[in-house]
Design a protein around this motif. Structure first.
Motif, PDB file in Angstrom:
ATOM      1  N   MET A  29       0.807  -1.144   0.029  1.00  0.00           N
ATOM      2  CA  MET A  29       0.123  -0.070  -0.054  1.00  0.00           C
ATOM      3  C   MET A  29       0.894   1.146  -0.057  1.00  0.00           C
ATOM      4  N   ILE A  30       1.869   1.349   0.885  1.00  0.00           N
ATOM      5  CA  ILE A  30       2.912   2.530   0.801  1.00  0.00           C
ATOM      6  C   ILE A  30       3.724   2.573  -0.545  1.00  0.00           C
ATOM      7  N   THR A  31       3.965   1.449  -1.093  1.00  0.00           N
ATOM      8  CA  THR A  31       4.642   1.583  -2.503  1.00  0.00           C
ATOM      9  C   THR A  31       3.585   2.252  -3.647  1.00  0.00           C
ATOM     10  N   LEU A  32       2.397   1.673  -3.480  1.00  0.00           N
ATOM     11  CA  LEU A  32       1.619   2.186  -4.485  1.00  0.00           C
ATOM     12  C   LEU A  32       1.224   3.717  -4.373  1.00  0.00           C
ATOM     13  N   ARG A  33       1.294   4.208  -2.895  1.00  0.00           N
ATOM     14  CA  ARG A  33       1.209   5.593  -3.053  1.00  0.00           C
ATOM     15  C   ARG A  33       2.223   6.411  -3.143  1.00  0.00           C
ATOM     16  N   MET A  34       3.503   5.723  -3.195  1.00  0.00           N
ATOM     17  CA  MET A  34       4.613   6.574  -3.727  1.00  0.00           C
ATOM     18  C   MET A  34       4.861   6.872  -5.115  1.00  0.00           C
ATOM     19  N   ILE A  35       4.207   5.772  -6.028  1.00  0.00           N
ATOM     20  CA  ILE A  35       4.341   5.977  -7.394  1.00  0.00           C
ATOM     21  C   ILE A  35       3.416   6.854  -7.560  1.00  0.00           C
ATOM     22  N   PRO A  36       3.798   7.825  -8.693  1.00  0.00           N
ATOM     23  CA  PRO A  36       2.996   8.963  -8.934  1.00  0.00           C
ATOM     24  C   PRO A  36       2.143   8.521 -10.191  1.00  0.00           C
ATOM     25  N   ALA A  37       1.061   9.146 -10.300  1.00  0.00           N
ATOM     26  CA  ALA A  37       0.006   8.714 -11.325  1.00  0.00           C
ATOM     27  C   ALA A  37       0.671   9.573 -12.464  1.00  0.00           C
ATOM     28  N   SER A  38       1.150   8.665 -13.578  1.00  0.00           N
ATOM     29  CA  SER A  38       1.688   9.064 -14.588  1.00  0.00           C
ATOM     30  C   SER A  38       0.785   9.286 -15.935  1.00  0.00           C
ATOM     31  N   GLY A  39       0.773  10.351 -16.623  1.00  0.00           N
ATOM     32  CA  GLY A  39      -0.280  10.474 -17.603  1.00  0.00           C
ATOM     33  C   GLY A  39      -0.311  12.226 -18.030  1.00  0.00           C
ATOM     34  N   ILE A  40      -0.854  12.564 -19.004  1.00  0.00           N
ATOM     35  CA  ILE A  40      -0.945  13.816 -19.399  1.00  0.00           C
ATOM     36  C   ILE A  40      -2.324  14.282 -19.234  1.00  0.00           C
ATOM     37  N   SER A  41      -2.469  15.473 -18.461  1.00  0.00           N
ATOM     38  CA  SER A  41      -4.088  15.542 -18.359  1.00  0.00           C
ATOM     39  C   SER A  41      -4.453  16.486 -19.572  1.00  0.00           C
ATOM     40  N   THR A  42      -5.717  16.054 -19.782  1.00  0.00           N
ATOM     41  CA  THR A  42      -6.396  16.643 -21.032  1.00  0.00           C
ATOM     42  C   THR A  42      -7.631  16.955 -20.533  1.00  0.00           C
ATOM     43  N   ARG A  43      -8.457  17.847 -21.162  1.00  0.00           N
ATOM     44  CA  ARG A  43     -10.044  18.208 -21.079  1.00  0.00           C
ATOM     45  C   ARG A  43     -10.491  17.314 -22.119  1.00  0.00           C
ATOM     46  N   LEU A  44     -11.023  16.331 -22.046  1.00  0.00           N
ATOM     47  CA  LEU A  44     -12.065  15.485 -22.805  1.00  0.00           C
ATOM     48  C   LEU A  44     -13.315  16.292 -23.292  1.00  0.00           C
ATOM     49  N   PRO A  45     -13.630  16.037 -24.401  1.00  0.00           N
ATOM     50  CA  PRO A  45     -15.079  16.647 -24.673  1.00  0.00           C
ATOM     51  C   PRO A  45     -15.966  15.704 -23.980  1.00  0.00           C
ATOM     52  N   THR A  46     -17.410  16.407 -23.929  1.00  0.00           N
ATOM     53  CA  THR A  46     -18.276  15.657 -23.226  1.00  0.00           C
ATOM     54  C   THR A  46     -19.346  15.261 -24.167  1.00  0.00           C
ATOM     55  N   SER A  47     -20.131  14.137 -23.856  1.00  0.00           N
ATOM     56  CA  SER A  47     -20.988  13.495 -24.442  1.00  0.00           C
ATOM     57  C   SER A  47     -22.099  12.975 -23.655  1.00  0.00           C
TER      58      SER A  47
END
Length: 131
Positions: A29-47
């Protein structure tokens, strides 16, 4: 005279196993908290008709500056086509996740690269909500 016989001490192993499993879960649990969420923030269109897909497809992210991100790497259209061609085209699904400001031309260019790789199952990622 059994009462006076010396008893051998023994180590209880079950509580030790419980403690080891607790420590294992704690460290995971501690290890999973230490790994930052990777990715690129985008604003998706809505539907208003957005659906959740049953199986995990490949995701291609289109940025408003024209760059493409596939499997956490920035790729060109030709590199994307080569990487998609390595998959089974019949069972591969590709989701195009683009920023709100991506032009239709950029979207069509990525769709063409997917079609050249033999992939015909494509979708566009959206957020649920009112357009």
């Amino acid at each position: 005279m059994r009462y006076f016989e010396a008893r051998k001490g023994r180590i209880e192993i079950i509580p030790m196993i419980d403690i080891m499993l607790f420590l294992l879960v704690f460290f995971i649990m501690i290890t999973l908290r230490m790994i930052p969420a990777s990715g690129i923030s985008t604003r998706l269109p809505t539907s208003s008709s957005a659906q959740i897909l049953p199986k995990t497809p490949l995701v291609v992210e289109l940025q408003s500056d024209g760059s493409l991100h596939f499997r956490d790497k920035t790729v060109s259209l030709s590199q994307l086509e080569q990487q998609l061609a390595q998959n089974d085209p019949v069972h591969t699904q590709v989701i195009l996740a683009g920023a709100k400001t991506v032009t239709l031309q950029q979207l069509v260019a990525v769709m063409d690269a997917c079609r050249h790789a033999g992939i015909s199952q494509m979708g566009i990622a959206t957020r649920a909500g009112q357009p």
